[in-house]
Design an enzyme around this catalytic site. Structure first.
Site, PDB file in Angstrom:
ATOM      1  N   SER A  26      -7.464 -17.572  28.633  1.00  0.00           N
ATOM      2  CA  SER A  26      -6.118 -17.686  28.047  1.00  0.00           C
ATOM      3  C   SER A  26      -5.555 -19.096  28.249  1.00  0.00           C
ATOM      4  O   SER A  26      -4.981 -19.687  27.337  1.00  0.00           O
ATOM      5  CB  SER A  26      -5.159 -16.695  28.718  1.00  0.00           C
ATOM      6  OG  SER A  26      -5.536 -15.382  28.430  1.00  0.00           O
ATOM      7  N   SER A 168       2.527  -8.596  22.931  1.00  0.00           N
ATOM      8  CA  SER A 168       1.337  -9.427  22.755  1.00  0.00           C
ATOM      9  C   SER A 168       1.636 -10.857  23.158  1.00  0.00           C
ATOM     10  O   SER A 168       2.478 -11.536  22.554  1.00  0.00           O
ATOM     11  CB  SER A 168       0.878  -9.395  21.287  1.00  0.00           C
ATOM     12  OG  SER A 168       0.018 -10.491  21.028  1.00  0.00           O
ATOM     13  N   GLN A 170      -0.382 -13.258  22.819  1.00  0.00           N
ATOM     14  CA  GLN A 170      -0.889 -14.155  21.773  1.00  0.00           C
ATOM     15  C   GLN A 170       0.185 -14.409  20.727  1.00  0.00           C
ATOM     16  O   GLN A 170       0.372 -15.529  20.269  1.00  0.00           O
ATOM     17  CB  GLN A 170      -2.119 -13.550  21.095  1.00  0.00           C
ATOM     18  CG  GLN A 170      -3.313 -13.457  22.024  1.00  0.00           C
ATOM     19  CD  GLN A 170      -4.494 -12.743  21.392  1.00  0.00           C
ATOM     20  OE1 GLN A 170      -4.408 -12.267  20.256  1.00  0.00           O
ATOM     21  NE2 GLN A 170      -5.578 -12.662  22.123  1.00  0.00           N
ATOM     22  N   ASP A 316      -6.866  -6.299  29.643  1.00  0.00           N
ATOM     23  CA  ASP A 316      -8.274  -6.723  29.564  1.00  0.00           C
ATOM     24  C   ASP A 316      -9.134  -6.135  30.680  1.00  0.00           C
ATOM     25  O   ASP A 316     -10.365  -6.205  30.628  1.00  0.00           O
ATOM     26  CB  ASP A 316      -8.362  -8.253  29.584  1.00  0.00           C
ATOM     27  CG  ASP A 316      -7.805  -8.867  28.296  1.00  0.00           C
ATOM     28  OD1 ASP A 316      -7.743  -8.160  27.274  1.00  0.00           O
ATOM     29  OD2 ASP A 316      -7.431 -10.052  28.322  1.00  0.00           O
ATOM     30  N   LYS A 343      -8.808  -4.161  19.798  1.00  0.00           N
ATOM     31  CA  LYS A 343      -9.368  -5.341  20.472  1.00  0.00           C
ATOM     32  C   LYS A 343     -10.711  -5.686  19.797  1.00  0.00           C
ATOM     33  O   LYS A 343     -10.973  -5.252  18.686  1.00  0.00           O
ATOM     34  CB  LYS A 343      -9.532  -5.062  21.963  1.00  0.00           C
ATOM     35  CG  LYS A 343      -8.206  -4.893  22.690  1.00  0.00           C
ATOM     36  CD  LYS A 343      -7.464  -6.207  22.780  1.00  0.00           C
ATOM     37  CE  LYS A 343      -6.125  -6.047  23.472  1.00  0.00           C
ATOM     38  NZ  LYS A 343      -5.318  -7.253  23.408  1.00  0.00           N
ATOM     39  N   ARG A 389     -16.323  -7.411  26.886  1.00  0.00           N
ATOM     40  CA  ARG A 389     -15.822  -6.685  28.059  1.00  0.00           C
ATOM     41  C   ARG A 389     -16.464  -5.298  28.200  1.00  0.00           C
ATOM     42  O   ARG A 389     -16.583  -4.779  29.306  1.00  0.00           O
ATOM     43  CB  ARG A 389     -14.294  -6.586  28.022  1.00  0.00           C
ATOM     44  CG  ARG A 389     -13.633  -7.965  28.071  1.00  0.00           C
ATOM     45  CD  ARG A 389     -12.209  -7.943  28.571  1.00  0.00           C
ATOM     46  NE  ARG A 389     -11.515  -9.149  28.142  1.00  0.00           N
ATOM     47  CZ  ARG A 389     -11.597 -10.341  28.737  1.00  0.00           C
ATOM     48  NH1 ARG A 389     -12.335 -10.487  29.819  1.00  0.00           N
ATOM     49  NH2 ARG A 389     -10.934 -11.385  28.268  1.00  0.00           N
TER      50      ARG A 389
HETATM   51  C1  S3P Z   1      -4.391 -12.822  25.509  1.00  0.00           C
HETATM   52  C2  S3P Z   1      -3.559 -11.748  25.339  1.00  0.00           C
HETATM   53  C3  S3P Z   1      -4.063 -10.376  25.186  1.00  0.00           C
HETATM   54  C4  S3P Z   1      -5.478 -10.247  25.726  1.00  0.00           C
HETATM   55  C5  S3P Z   1      -6.377 -11.323  25.223  1.00  0.00           C
HETATM   56  C6  S3P Z   1      -5.850 -12.691  25.617  1.00  0.00           C
HETATM   57  C7  S3P Z   1      -3.783 -14.151  25.583  1.00  0.00           C
HETATM   58  O1  S3P Z   1      -4.084 -10.041  23.804  1.00  0.00           O
HETATM   59  O2  S3P Z   1      -6.013  -8.989  25.400  1.00  0.00           O
HETATM   60  O3  S3P Z   1      -7.674 -11.182  25.769  1.00  0.00           O
HETATM   61  O4  S3P Z   1      -4.472 -15.133  25.951  1.00  0.00           O
HETATM   62  O5  S3P Z   1      -2.592 -14.260  25.297  1.00  0.00           O
HETATM   63  P1  S3P Z   1      -2.776  -9.554  23.010  1.00  0.00           P
HETATM   64  O6  S3P Z   1      -1.833 -10.692  22.891  1.00  0.00           O
HETATM   65  O7  S3P Z   1      -3.289  -9.112  21.675  1.00  0.00           O
HETATM   66  O8  S3P Z   1      -2.221  -8.427  23.823  1.00  0.00           O
END
Ligand code: S3P
Length: 430
Positions: A26, A168, A170, A316, A343, A389
């Site tokens: 991340s 989320s 992301q 995760d 996912k 994973r």
């Molecule tokens: C992540 C957020 C999570 C996670 C992904 C990485 C990130 O996803 O599952 O592996 O780096 O912000 P989501 O934002 O879809 O929850």
């Protein structure tokens, strides 16, 4: 290893030794993207070795960002906000993070770009970034139902107030990145607090980001300046080893250089609650990210229930927790985990299928799983479902199963942890 190559994992007696997990995925994505739009030269040590972060670097190169890589060090020559129009579609590979977070930056650029991905990424929902980025002023075309590829017509954006319907990190990060290029203020409210690496990364690169409760806010027009950073070890990668050690009473494992950002480290509290002994030493902060070394000692595992807001914080780690659930005294219940179905694979279905193949009883629900404890598993032919994973979670489950387990498509681990099987072999004793 070929993409469809399998690995065979046999039962072991214990887990012992030291693991240094790869740089956090991340944080690596975020630092690389911000380095690309910062002024100056950014030097990143311990950059993630996973293929996902290589996808981000590949996209940045296609957007005119120069970088050099030698092993785990990446040096990025920032372009100071203005990227170059790409000559072809940007390939995000398997990486939802690349597609969603880069979309935020591309929304603010004065050109059209296209983002595509592999078969798994092409099935994943992107409406969650399309809708808010469009209300900021970008124009985004996609396949039916908001699926990739995305065609983004960037331009001058305006700040918005946005209440995210799905938790989320992301999406939150994507909107914060877009907010940098917007007129005025962008204010984002999340339903539950998710990982804050986007906020911390922006601050590390010199931007101001306000945060209160579940709300974050950024002013447009801020300039970023290059940084030097060592990226903390990825706790979601370390999770496989923390859980493996937890499976064997008396096991002793050290995990060094572990990222322990409080929005990510719930796993440690959860494992302590399940009976694993964990102590932390050498705690430091790098650009506000907490890093430490943990000592883990396994014991008899108790079960637990995971529900919101912990589900979101452990999202995760749930595959590996579910994979070890049958070995706990009272099982593990997982609720509020509908996101797991979208996912890299449908992780609820994948976990249930593999556990059943190993002889476990599993109760699969729309938004989670219930896996009773005190079950004995046997080796079986399993599938990674092309999901890193899932492959690694079942390599861990196989360590206590009777006989031999073969995992097809085990090579999916390269997405986040190419060294996983070698490291697993180095800390397990037959
Ligand atoms: C992540 C957020 C999570 C996670 C992904 C990485 C990130 O996803 O599952 O592996 O780096 O912000 P989501 O934002 O879809 O929850």
């Amino acid at each position: 290893m070929q993409p469809e190559e399998s690995v065979v994992i046999r039962r072991v007696r214990t887990v012992h030794g030291m693991v240094r997990p790869p740089g956090d995925k991340s944080i690596s994505h975020r630092y690389a993207m911000l380095a690309g739009i910062a002024d100056g030269v950014t030097r990143l040590e311990n950059f993630s070795t996973g293929a996902d972060c290589a996808s981000t670097l590949g996209c940045l190169r296609a957007l005119g960002v120069d970088w050099e890589r030698s092993q785990n060090q990446v040096v990025v020559h920032g372009r100071g906000g203005r990227l170059q129009a790409p000559k072809a579609a940007l390939d995000c590979g398997n990486s939802g993070s690349t597609m969603r977070m880069l979309s935020g930056i591309l929304a603010g650029q004065g050109f059209v770009s296209e983002l595509k991905g592999d078969e798994s990424l092409s099935r994943r929902p992107m409406a969650r970034v399309i809708a808010p980025l469009e209300s900021m002023g970008a124009r985004i075309e996609s396949n039916a139902g908001g699926r990739p590829p995305l065609r983004i017509r960037g331009g001058q954006l305006k700040g918005i107030g946005y209440k995210m319907p799905v938790a989320s990190a992301q999406v939150k990060t994507s909107l914060l990145f877009a907010g940098l290029f917007a007129d005025g203020e962008t204010r984002i409210e999340e339903p539950v607090r998710t990982r804050d690496h986007g906020e911390l990364a922006l601050r590390a690169f010199g931007a101001e980001v306000a945060q209160a409760g579940n709300e974050v806010c950024i002013q447009g027009g801020q300039k970023l300046r290059a940084i030097e950073a060592t990226i903390p070890g990825d706790i979601s990668s370390a999770a496989f080893f923390l859980c493996a050690a937890g499976l064997f009473p008396g096991s002793q494992l050290t995990v060094a250089g572990l990222g322990m950002n409080p929005t990510r480290s719930v796993l440690l509290d959860l494992l302590i609650g399940m009976g694993v002994r964990i102590s932390v030493t050498q705690l430091e902060q790098h650009h506000d990210e907490l890093v430490g070394t943990v000592q883990v000692e396994g014991s008899e595992l108790r079960g637990t229930t995971i529900q919101s807001p912990y589900t979101e914080m452990l999202i995760d780690e749930i595959p590996v927790l579910a994979a070890i659930a049958p070995y706990t005294a009272n099982g593990i219940g997982i609720r509020d985990a509908r996101e797991l179905r979208v996912k890299e694979s449908d992780r609820i279905a994948a976990v249930a299928a593999n556990l059943r193949a190993m002889g476990a009883q599993v109760d699969e629900r729309e938004d989670g799983l219930h896996i009773p404890g005190r079950q004995s598993l046997h080796g079986a032919e399993l599938d990674s479902f092309g999901d890193h994973r899932i492959a690694m979670a079942f390599a861990v489950a196989a360590l206590r199963a009777e006989g031999e387990t073969r995992i097809r498509g085990a090579n999916a681990a390269v997405i986040s942890y190419p060294e996983f099987y070698d490291t697993l072999a180095s800390v397990t004793q037959a």
